[in-house]
Design an enzyme around this catalytic site. Sequence first.
Site, mmCIF file in Angstrom:
data_model
loop_
_atom_site.group_PDB
_atom_site.id
_atom_site.type_symbol
_atom_site.label_atom_id
_atom_site.label_comp_id
_atom_site.label_asym_id
_atom_site.label_seq_id
_atom_site.Cartn_x
_atom_site.Cartn_y
_atom_site.Cartn_z
ATOM 1 N N CYS A 436 0.871 -1.183 0.000
ATOM 2 C CA CYS A 436 0.000 0.000 0.000
ATOM 3 C C CYS A 436 0.902 1.226 0.000
ATOM 4 O O CYS A 436 2.106 1.108 -0.276
ATOM 5 C CB CYS A 436 -0.956 -0.001 1.185
ATOM 6 S SG CYS A 436 -0.196 0.191 2.807
ATOM 7 N N ARG A 442 -3.005 -0.743 5.807
ATOM 8 C CA ARG A 442 -3.598 -1.839 5.050
ATOM 9 C C ARG A 442 -2.646 -3.006 4.799
ATOM 10 O O ARG A 442 -2.961 -4.157 5.130
ATOM 11 C CB ARG A 442 -4.134 -1.296 3.720
ATOM 12 C CG ARG A 442 -5.233 -0.264 3.897
ATOM 13 C CD ARG A 442 -5.477 0.536 2.614
ATOM 14 N NE ARG A 442 -4.358 1.431 2.341
ATOM 15 C CZ ARG A 442 -4.270 2.211 1.253
ATOM 16 N NH1 ARG A 442 -5.236 2.165 0.343
ATOM 17 N NH2 ARG A 442 -3.231 3.008 1.077
ATOM 18 N N ASP A 548 -7.297 4.148 1.852
ATOM 19 C CA ASP A 548 -6.418 4.461 2.978
ATOM 20 C C ASP A 548 -7.233 5.173 4.069
ATOM 21 O O ASP A 548 -7.825 6.225 3.820
ATOM 22 C CB ASP A 548 -5.294 5.376 2.503
ATOM 23 C CG ASP A 548 -4.175 5.525 3.529
ATOM 24 O OD1 ASP A 548 -4.352 5.054 4.665
ATOM 25 O OD2 ASP A 548 -3.137 6.104 3.174
#
Length: 581
Positions: A436, A442, A548
């Site tokens: 990510c 994540r 996000d």
Amino acid sequence: MSDGKRYRVLVLDADMIPALTVSRSLAQRGCHVYLAGHVERPLASRSNAIDTYYQYPDPLQSTNLFVEWLLAHVESNEYDLVVPVTERVVVPLSRNIEKFSRIKIALPSRESLEVALDKSRTLTLAKKVGVPCPHSVTVSTVEQLSAAAATLNFPVVIKPSRSIAVAASGSSQLQVSYAFDLSELESGCEHALKFGPVILQEYFAGDGVGIELIAKQGEIIYSFQHLRLHEVPLTGGGSSLRKSVPVMPDLLEASRKLISALGWNGVAMVEFKHNPRSDKFCLMEINGRFWGSLPLAAAAGADFPAMLFDLEVKGAVGAYPPYRNNVYCRLLSRDMHWYEAILRSDADTRIVNVPDAAGVLKGLGLFLHPRHRYDVQSLLDPLPGLIDIGQMLKIYYSRALAFLDELKFRGQQRKAWSSGEVAAAISSARSILFLCYGNINRSALADVLVRAYAEDSGIVVASAGFHDEEGRPADPVMVEVAAQFDLELGNLRSSCVTPQQLRDSDVIFVMEKRHYDKLLDMDIGLSKKIFLLGAHHGGTSRSVEIEDPYGRAQDVYLACYEQVVEAVDQIKSVIALQVGE
């Protein structure tokens, strides 16, 4: 002008719409208007009001070069007045005003400007003269946040003390944000505190209104009031639609106290929030320069650029007629974003009252209002408006193509999961990489969820991000969310992905299409082993991308956590079949 002389005026900040308004106003009054800015061909440079356009170094990125350029330029050109429009040039000019002793620059005194630019000092002044403000606390370090939060009621508005801040790393334009709990407060302050103190204010619900004025040595000569109707972003920002309204005596008196105490000379906009139900108001800030809604004032007959010229060049403001009420003015390009945000429900309803369909239609109906005007579009000066519309059409065309590409990509990724392509890749993999942006939410979460399970099957699991700062701990909000499910993230540290790591990984899971695109830019040969983690067929989320959550509300973190867990369960089921569990 009335004396027959063709005055020469240099207007700065050419990329800002108020610079176009200033230029049009002064040209209509017989001035030779010269325009300067840091971008190559801004809209205002296409105006028939402009004699010549000049480009200077970016004041934010190269402040000293900008000052040197302007010094050389005004020494080789005879101007009667230089008009700065934004803080990014007002600040360096004010601090170097002694160097410009041979040219008239439309600036208030350095002392009064410093108070207006520094929100902490503005609040102190407001309290001294009896102007109401939201309950506020100023902090200088992250360690002070907990104690400060204990004295405030959430939601809290996070206001950097200065909009244009300077640090060792350079200048930065800082934005206002909102926090609904301590964790959001900490993440929201993290960047701003690098540039100086931050003001934390209790949120005051109300309409955004501004008293726009011109003053001579602390005495208000002319005033105007506008009401914000649309703001972008929806939580509060620049206005895209506003109207002229009668000046409220209480707001004018509050402005008078502030302007008098400052000994202000020139134009300013004193911004308030006014609650029409309680009829209470609070000061938000003082803009010691021309403001974004200046085109509305001009459209309503409040010609502040001409007044400023009179004040600075002739020493006194002449008689100007009262402005017209109920004039509407719209910045078309920004207002299109407002309607998009409404359609996407892109607003935090905890602080924003999103209009219903009737309210949206009412706003559209104002296009037909006889007193409806535009910030850029003008029949007397058509080229900037036509270019503005052309640029908007080009942007929306590009976005439409990107949207179609996005749909195609999502379809391909869903098919990769549903057809068994992803399962086959996992079954033959010896290494899996989760990727990510920052590797603190994540991908870090997916890594922890899969690693122990997969490594028992001989699969090496890792995670990384594109952020170039390594060794950062997991996001404390995600750590807290994960702890609710007995998952420990506190020992994680971020890493930055390397080309070798990408080559060595058999399967790479990304969270968003932009991650996929960035990897292909790095190495087109990776395309066969990159998959979108959230595109599996068992997901309950409507989105195949896992957004996000950084800096957002805790429920966004929880939704992210659940999306990652669902995807990881799919991966675990494939591994389980592989080992015969």
